[in-house]
Design a protein around this motif. Structure first.
Motif, mmCIF file in Angstrom:
data_model
loop_
_atom_site.group_PDB
_atom_site.id
_atom_site.type_symbol
_atom_site.label_atom_id
_atom_site.label_comp_id
_atom_site.label_asym_id
_atom_site.label_seq_id
_atom_site.Cartn_x
_atom_site.Cartn_y
_atom_site.Cartn_z
ATOM 1 N N LYS A 5 -7.311 -1.257 0.529
ATOM 2 C CA LYS A 5 -6.765 0.083 0.346
ATOM 3 C C LYS A 5 -5.327 0.038 0.849
ATOM 4 O O LYS A 5 -5.083 -0.086 2.048
ATOM 5 C CB LYS A 5 -7.618 1.073 1.146
ATOM 6 N N ILE A 6 -4.381 0.101 -0.099
ATOM 7 C CA ILE A 6 -2.968 -0.070 0.215
ATOM 8 C C ILE A 6 -2.282 1.296 0.228
ATOM 9 O O ILE A 6 -2.322 2.024 -0.774
ATOM 10 C CB ILE A 6 -2.266 -0.975 -0.833
ATOM 11 N N LEU A 7 -1.644 1.626 1.337
ATOM 12 C CA LEU A 7 -0.905 2.878 1.424
ATOM 13 C C LEU A 7 0.364 2.772 0.581
ATOM 14 O O LEU A 7 1.155 1.853 0.747
ATOM 15 C CB LEU A 7 -0.536 3.195 2.873
ATOM 16 N N VAL A 8 0.542 3.719 -0.321
ATOM 17 C CA VAL A 8 1.750 3.792 -1.146
ATOM 18 C C VAL A 8 2.774 4.685 -0.462
ATOM 19 O O VAL A 8 3.948 4.369 -0.379
ATOM 20 C CB VAL A 8 1.417 4.333 -2.561
ATOM 21 N N GLY A 9 2.323 5.834 0.037
ATOM 22 C CA GLY A 9 3.208 6.779 0.702
ATOM 23 C C GLY A 9 2.661 8.182 0.573
ATOM 24 O O GLY A 9 1.532 8.393 0.132
ATOM 25 N N LYS A 10 3.472 9.134 0.924
ATOM 26 C CA LYS A 10 3.087 10.541 0.815
ATOM 27 C C LYS A 10 3.279 11.008 -0.628
ATOM 28 O O LYS A 10 4.186 10.559 -1.319
ATOM 29 C CB LYS A 10 3.907 11.397 1.761
#
Length: 124
Positions: A5-10
Motif C-alpha cells: 500500500k503506497i501513499l501517493v499523497g493527499k
C-alpha cells in the motif's frame, strides 16, 4: 505475492488531469485524477518501454460526419482523455489503459483507494 500500500499523497494535492509519479521498488506508477476518479498505471509503455505516464494527457479526437456521410472535420472530446507515450506517441485511454489503435495492448493498471484525505496505490 504480497500486496503493498503506497501513499501517493493527499487528495487535495493531486491536480486534475496531471500525472503524479510514485515508485514502488523498481516500478514507477503514474496516478491521475480526472472528474474525481483516480487511475493508476505502470509508467511503462508496452511498445518499447517508454515512460508512458510522463507524456501528454490529451482529449480524444473524434471525426465529425454529416448525415449524408460527408466529412465535416474533427473535434476534441474532453470527457475522454488519452495518455500519450512521449517516445512514439502510442495513445492509451485514461479510464481503461487500453491502447486506442489496438486493444490487445494496455498499460498495467493498479488499484487506487482513498482513505480519508489520503490516496494510496495497491501493488503486488
Amino acid at each position: 505475492m504480497a500486496k503493498n500500500k503506497i501513499l501517493v499523497g493527499k487528495t487535495s494535492e493531486l491536480e486534475e488531469a496531471q500525472p503524479c509519479i510514485v515508485v514502488d521498488g523498481t516500478t514507477e506508477i503514474g496516478i491521475y485524477r480526472f472528474h474525481n476518479k483516480f487511475y493508476a498505471y505502470e509508467n511503462l509503455c508496452p511498445h518499447q518501454g517508454g515512460p508512458a505516464c510522463e507524456g501528454l494527457l490529451i482529449p480524444q479526437i473524434e471525426e465529425i460526419i454529416n448525415s449524408d456521410k460527408t466529412y465535416r472535420g474533427m473535434k476534441f472530446n474532453y470527457q475522454n482523455l488519452h495518455i500519450v507515450c512521449p517516445w512514439h506517441g502510442w495513445e492509451y485511454e485514461l479510464e481503461s489503459g487500453e491502447m486506442v489503435a489496438d486493444r490487445q495492448f494496455r498499460l498495467r493498471k493498479f488499484e487506487v483507494i482513498e482513505e480519508g484525505e489520503e490516496i494510496f496505490v495497491i501493488t503486488e
